[in-house]
Write a protein that holds these residues in place. Structure first.
Motif, short mmCIF file in Angstrom:
data_model
loop_
_atom_site.label_atom_id
_atom_site.label_comp_id
_atom_site.label_asym_id
_atom_site.label_seq_id
_atom_site.Cartn_x
_atom_site.Cartn_y
_atom_site.Cartn_z
N GLY A 1 23.77 8.85 1.08
CA GLY A 1 22.85 9.12 2.18
C GLY A 1 23.61 9.35 3.46
N SER A 2 23.15 8.74 4.55
CA SER A 2 23.78 8.91 5.86
C SER A 2 23.20 7.89 6.81
N ILE A 3 23.98 7.54 7.84
CA ILE A 3 23.40 6.73 8.91
C ILE A 3 22.29 7.54 9.58
N GLY A 4 22.30 8.85 9.38
CA GLY A 4 21.22 9.71 9.84
C GLY A 4 19.93 9.50 9.08
N GLY A 5 19.93 8.59 8.13
CA GLY A 5 18.72 8.18 7.46
C GLY A 5 18.13 6.91 8.05
N ARG A 6 18.77 6.42 9.13
CA ARG A 6 18.26 5.24 9.85
C ARG A 6 17.92 5.55 11.30
N ILE A 7 18.65 6.51 11.88
CA ILE A 7 18.46 6.85 13.28
C ILE A 7 18.52 8.37 13.42
N ALA A 8 17.57 8.93 14.16
CA ALA A 8 17.45 10.40 14.26
C ALA A 8 17.56 10.85 15.71
N GLY A 9 18.24 11.98 15.89
CA GLY A 9 18.34 12.58 17.21
C GLY A 9 17.89 14.03 17.17
N PRO A 10 18.02 14.73 18.27
CA PRO A 10 17.55 16.11 18.34
C PRO A 10 18.45 17.09 17.59
N MET A 11 17.86 18.18 17.18
CA MET A 11 18.50 19.36 16.59
C MET A 11 18.91 19.20 15.13
N LEU A 12 18.87 18.00 14.61
CA LEU A 12 19.17 17.80 13.19
C LEU A 12 17.94 17.26 12.46
N GLY A 13 16.77 17.67 12.94
CA GLY A 13 15.52 17.19 12.35
C GLY A 13 15.42 17.40 10.85
N VAL B 1 22.44 -1.27 16.22
CA VAL B 1 21.60 -0.82 17.33
C VAL B 1 20.15 -0.63 16.88
N VAL B 2 19.97 -0.01 15.73
CA VAL B 2 18.62 0.21 15.20
C VAL B 2 17.92 -1.11 14.93
N ARG B 3 18.67 -2.07 14.42
CA ARG B 3 18.08 -3.35 14.05
C ARG B 3 17.73 -4.19 15.28
N LEU B 4 18.53 -4.10 16.34
CA LEU B 4 18.39 -5.03 17.46
C LEU B 4 17.63 -4.46 18.66
N LEU B 5 17.75 -3.16 18.90
CA LEU B 5 17.13 -2.61 20.10
C LEU B 5 15.62 -2.46 19.93
N THR C 1 11.40 1.25 22.07
CA THR C 1 11.32 2.05 23.31
C THR C 1 12.71 2.40 23.82
N LEU C 2 13.62 1.43 23.82
CA LEU C 2 14.99 1.70 24.27
C LEU C 2 15.73 2.61 23.30
N LEU C 3 15.47 2.41 22.01
CA LEU C 3 16.11 3.26 21.01
C LEU C 3 15.69 4.72 21.19
N THR C 4 14.42 4.93 21.50
CA THR C 4 13.92 6.29 21.71
C THR C 4 14.58 6.93 22.92
N ARG C 5 14.77 6.16 24.00
CA ARG C 5 15.45 6.70 25.17
C ARG C 5 16.89 7.06 24.84
N LEU C 6 17.54 6.21 24.06
CA LEU C 6 18.94 6.44 23.69
C LEU C 6 19.10 7.73 22.89
N THR C 7 18.28 7.88 21.86
CA THR C 7 18.41 9.08 21.02
C THR C 7 17.98 10.33 21.78
N GLY C 8 17.05 10.18 22.71
CA GLY C 8 16.64 11.32 23.52
C GLY C 8 17.75 11.84 24.41
N ARG C 9 18.62 10.92 24.80
CA ARG C 9 19.76 11.33 25.64
C ARG C 9 20.87 11.95 24.83
#
Length: 273
Positions: free
Chosen positions: A132-144, A258-262, A265-273
């Motif tokens: 798999g990938s760590i991209g299966g736990r946290i998602a950012g833009p352009m790699l939807g 980060v995914v587990r602890l944040l 709302t903060l995680l969304t801001r982080l990935t948005g940046r």
């Protein structure tokens, strides 16, 4: 058996398994890759020519493996990374990503399970390792598309693990972070081709596209060596301890924390940046 054995983690897994004395089925798409694998590992490797988007080729490979006897392990490694803004992404690109990185993984597993069951019936402890990938736990833009497939693969793997546990077949999900493999170079090239075809208004995503491209190039250049990732994949396949999930790389472990602890709302801001 190792899929996606032409380059990167898959090829490194083949080399490591063959070096340990195992006979390996290596799945590739091209004649050139077949010839080079046979040349590098004479007598240790049997090559399967198959394409995950061609169901007939996958089923033919499964029949060949089953006829040869018990299969002690399967590494579902083949995959691509396709990028682009979801608002304008052609649906055929999205479907191709899901077909290769999710549906294809299930198809390979289905056709190889009879041979894995033969091994179990003979007293062995066969395993399936899903890459798999760590991209299966946290998602950012352009790699939807990529994230959608990898999140889906995590769920598929968890269900498969539960279903096969009574049969004594172990299932492991490995989740690498950045690995220096050609998947990122190919992804950048495919993304560049797609961008040329986007409508003018897609320019609103220019900054995100540029940042995602730079990150992919960084992954290709500075990620951990595929041999290091392969050592952990092979360990998950053959080691004494069966672990349901395994993170690979410091960045993957950090992101998982980060995914587990944040808070979300903060995680969304982080990935948005």
């Amino acid at each position: 058996m190792v899929t996606g054995a032409s380059t990167g983690i898959g090829r490194a897994c083949v080399a490591l398994l063959a070096g340990q004395g195992h006979h390996v089925w290596a799945a590739v798409r091209s004649a050139a890759d077949e010839e080079s694998l046979l040349r590098e590992h004479p007598g240790q490797v049997s090559v399967l020519r198959m394409d995950l988007t061609d169901e007939a080729s996958v089923r033919a490979a499964g029949e060949r493996v089953r006829e040869a006897g018990p299969l002690h392990g399967l590494v579902n490694n083949a995959g691509v990374a396709l990028a682009g803004p979801l608002e304008y992404l052609p649906l055929e690109i999205f479907r191709r990503q899901i077909e290769i990185n999710l549906t294809g993984q299930l198809l390979v597993t289905q056709v190889m399970l009879p041979a894995l069951r033969q091994a179990r019936d003979a007293g062995a402890h066969p395993r399936i390792v899903m890459v798999g990938s760590i991209g299966g736990r946290i998602a950012g833009p352009m790699l939807g598309p990529y994230h959608a497939a990898k999140f889906g693969l995590a769920g598929l793997t968890d269900s498969l693990r539960a279903e096969l546990a009574p049969s004594g077949i172990g299932v492991v999900l490995v989740e690498p972070g950045k690995v220096a493999t050609p998947i990122w170079d190919r992804g950048v090239a495919a993304g560049d081709d797609l961008i040329k075809e986007l409508p003018e208004e897609a320019g609103r995503y220019a900054e995100m596209i540029s940042a995602a491209r730079a990150d992919a190039m960084k992954s290709a250049a500075r990620g951990i060596p595929p041999e290091r990732a392969a050592a952990l994949v092979v360990g998950a396949l053959t080691g004494a301890r069966l672990r349901p999930r395994l993170l690979i790389g410091r960045d993957a472990k950090l992101a998982a924390t980060v995914v587990r602890l944040l808070p979300y709302t903060l995680l969304t801001r982080l990935t948005g940046r």
